[in-house]
Design an enzyme around this catalytic site. Sequence first.
Site, PDB file in Angstrom:
ATOM      1  CG  ASP A  50      -1.848   0.989   1.169  1.00 43.69           C
ATOM      2  OD1 ASP A  50      -2.394   1.602   0.094  1.00 43.69           O
ATOM      3  OD2 ASP A  50      -2.503   1.308   2.306  1.00 43.69           O
ATOM      4  CD  GLU A  97      -0.241   5.450  -4.030  1.00 47.07           C
ATOM      5  OE1 GLU A  97       0.419   5.367  -2.932  1.00 47.07           O
ATOM      6  OE2 GLU A  97      -0.829   4.417  -4.384  1.00 47.07           O
ATOM      7  CG  ASP A 132      -8.586   4.315  -0.195  1.00 45.96           C
ATOM      8  OD1 ASP A 132      -8.321   3.354  -0.011  1.00 45.96           O
ATOM      9  OD2 ASP A 132      -7.737   5.448   0.384  1.00 45.96           O
TER      10      ASP A 132
HETATM   11  O1  MIG Z   1      -3.856   5.919   4.579  1.00 40.59           O
HETATM   12  O2  MIG Z   1      -3.821   1.111   5.766  1.00 40.59           O
HETATM   13  O3  MIG Z   1      -6.133   2.291   0.296  1.00 40.59           O
HETATM   14  O4  MIG Z   1      -7.261  -0.041   1.456  1.00 40.59           O
HETATM   15  O5  MIG Z   1      -7.130   0.088   4.346  1.00 40.59           O
HETATM   16  C1  MIG Z   1      -4.985   4.995   4.344  1.00 40.59           C
HETATM   17  C2  MIG Z   1      -4.984   1.263   5.620  1.00 40.59           C
HETATM   18  C3  MIG Z   1      -3.924   3.636   4.357  1.00 40.59           C
HETATM   19  C4  MIG Z   1      -5.172   3.090   2.229  1.00 40.59           C
HETATM   20  C5  MIG Z   1      -5.465   1.899   1.487  1.00 40.59           C
HETATM   21  C6  MIG Z   1      -6.732   1.032   2.146  1.00 40.59           C
HETATM   22  C7  MIG Z   1      -5.959   0.673   3.616  1.00 40.59           C
HETATM   23  C8  MIG Z   1      -5.540   1.772   4.439  1.00 40.59           C
HETATM   24  N1  MIG Z   1      -4.578   2.504   3.412  1.00 40.59           N
END
Ligand code: MIG
Length: 753
Positions: free
Chosen positions: A387, A390, A458
Amino acid sequence: MQTQLLGNAKQVSQHNDHITIQTAEATAKVWVYAPAIIRVNITKTPDKADTSFAVIQQPESAINYSDSDQEIIVTTEALTLRINKAPLRFSFFTPDGKPLSEDDTRFGVNWQNERVVNYRKLYADEKFIGLGEKTGDLNRRGTHYVNWNTDASKHTIYTDPLYKTFPFFIGLHSGLTYGLFFDNTYKSYFDFGATTDDEMSWFGADGGDMNYYFFGAQGVAEIIKDYTWLTGRMEMPPLWSIGYQQCRYSYMSADEVLGIAQKFREHNIPADVIYCDIDYMDNYKIFTWNDEAFPDPKGMIDQLKALDFRTVCIVDPGIKVEEGYKQYDEGVAKDYFATYTNGDNYVASVWPGRCHFPNFFDDEVKEWWGAAFTALTEPGVEGFWNDMNEPAAWGQNIPYLVKFGDRYMAEVRNAYGMEMTKATYNGTRKILGNKRPFMLTRAAYCGTQRFSAVWTGDNTATDEHMLYGQRLVNSLGLVGMSFTGVDIGGYTGNPTPELMLRWNSLGVYIPMYRNHAEIGTAMREPWEWGEENMAIIRKDIELRYQLLPYIYSGFYESSQNGLPLSRTLAIDYTQDENVFDVRYQNQFLFGNFLLVAPVESTKLTAAVYLPGGEWYRFGNDKVYEGGMAHSVPAPMNDLPVFVKGGGIIPMQSVIQSTNEAGDGIFYLHIWKGTEDSKFVYYEDDGVTYDNERGIFHKRDISYHAEYNKVILAIADGTYTSKFNTLKVIPHGFGKTVKTQEVPYHPGLIEITL
Ligand code: MIG
């Protein structure tokens, strides 16, 4: 600012595998990668190393061309590239001389400072599809897009850019098809006729070369095959990862995780996967566990395994700045982090607080990152969720002078997430030995399909997000990403019960089937919706499990030729205008024979367009004529799904997880058609890489319309199928044609219906 033109060809020279054309301003090179794939690179820095994150093939060793005063003509069996010399312009034609795509004669390629742009002729009837995860309509004509991987939380159905970069599109005009992959990781721009100049489309980037691969195959499917030949194809995913997945940000403790898993079994709702989101960690430090909430990770995972659940854990790239934290200490000592131009480690705040960011563009850093996964694999984690890559940090804007090794963020940002995921994949694959890891990433660049699934970030719990999310999935399929998912139910906000049911029923036909929700939202596991709704959700999840032989075989097709499981109708019915009609543009084929029509949760009937041919409603076999739209019932417990005449769909009994063998019966459903059809059935152990050594079971299953016959060809491979009985179940053949049951074996099986 100065516009710098490409100029005229001054000198043409041939090298082994390419030709070089010199102008006063730049150097152009042309290679043939395959008969239908020609690469053009136009650069002001010809001595710079030629590297790509995406491309895994080499050019052909020779190039066939002619050179006259006016033009250079490169020819292959499939494609002709005519290069006008003064000024230098590149135009592609079919072998019989039909224009596929031409430089705009006025502007062609030019620069404004470092920004490089290619202006191309816009054909009156030209449509554009592709670019992967991009909002907007299926036909991108008249729109403009930017590629700059962004943590697009709270995005709308119009937001651009989102998380991923796929600078690859397919153009359609005059009954012809072509593809263009602009392999450049700088911030890039695509304009499909959105400017005031209706003669041109254009694409370009803030820096780097005008470096593109042109695909001249006729047919969208052929272009996808060629594109995925060039950039790679997916491996067979672990079978368990295509079962139902349950996620939440976050299940806060081991007890909660176990409780959720137990509830699935108590309620007899099939599921395979449960996730640990960021709260499993100690202060969000990657490769640690919170020892209060998760005191015994191995104990928890062992219990989950006993319940036939696999565990996926999230990892973010940010490494907490904290002395004594292993990854921090080692990373600092070895200069593994991104830096400022003055050499200081770059710092930004994310979940753990102040963080450094690994330089995933360095092989040694990749190794180091990958090896650290023992912290997760030792307790038994088998799936890895990448996650925030980017990369994301609070405030979003990473200063442009941040460096990854000797490259600036501006150059490589769009590939950061892919390189992180590659590091995770390489590392966990090595540690897990012969076992397939499951990999999921939010940020991606072309080629990510080689090692990871993706999800679309999201989204929100609304009907419009459900519908546009399906377009994202379908569009990702055009750029080689077959294993894709959305947060079912919507990440942000709370779905109504109807939306939850509808989205879950659509999820049966989404390659990755994951329910996920944001912190602070209402719980949304299947039993949270009352008995009646739970029964519908259960039925849909059961259907997913019954379809797994069909779905897993669909992934096999993706692994072999790059065609996605969820296919916009633009792949198979490219020349049918209705496919691009905004009323029908979300429809897709799931595998070769199922057509799925997403429907809002607020509607109980739907307008569905069925392309030419004969169709049956999946579930009740009502016949529908193709080549027209129909108004069809869409009750909450029956999403409009249709089977193509001649459809061959292998199914299995309901199982509670992919660990269960089921009843041993291969339920082979056949729908009557007017033409012959074929399905490639594929099976292996679903968990190891033994399939790469021939240990699989694969066979052609064909339907012969004229003779009413179904033939299972002799199976390839040495794997023993889990099925021992074959039940052939006819649909649409009339009452006299009955289900037949015979032993299932790898030899030739011929059934007359
Ligand atoms: O700032 O890990 O897109 O699926 O549950 C949010 C917490 C960070 C973004 C991801 C989301 C995930 C969440 N993450």
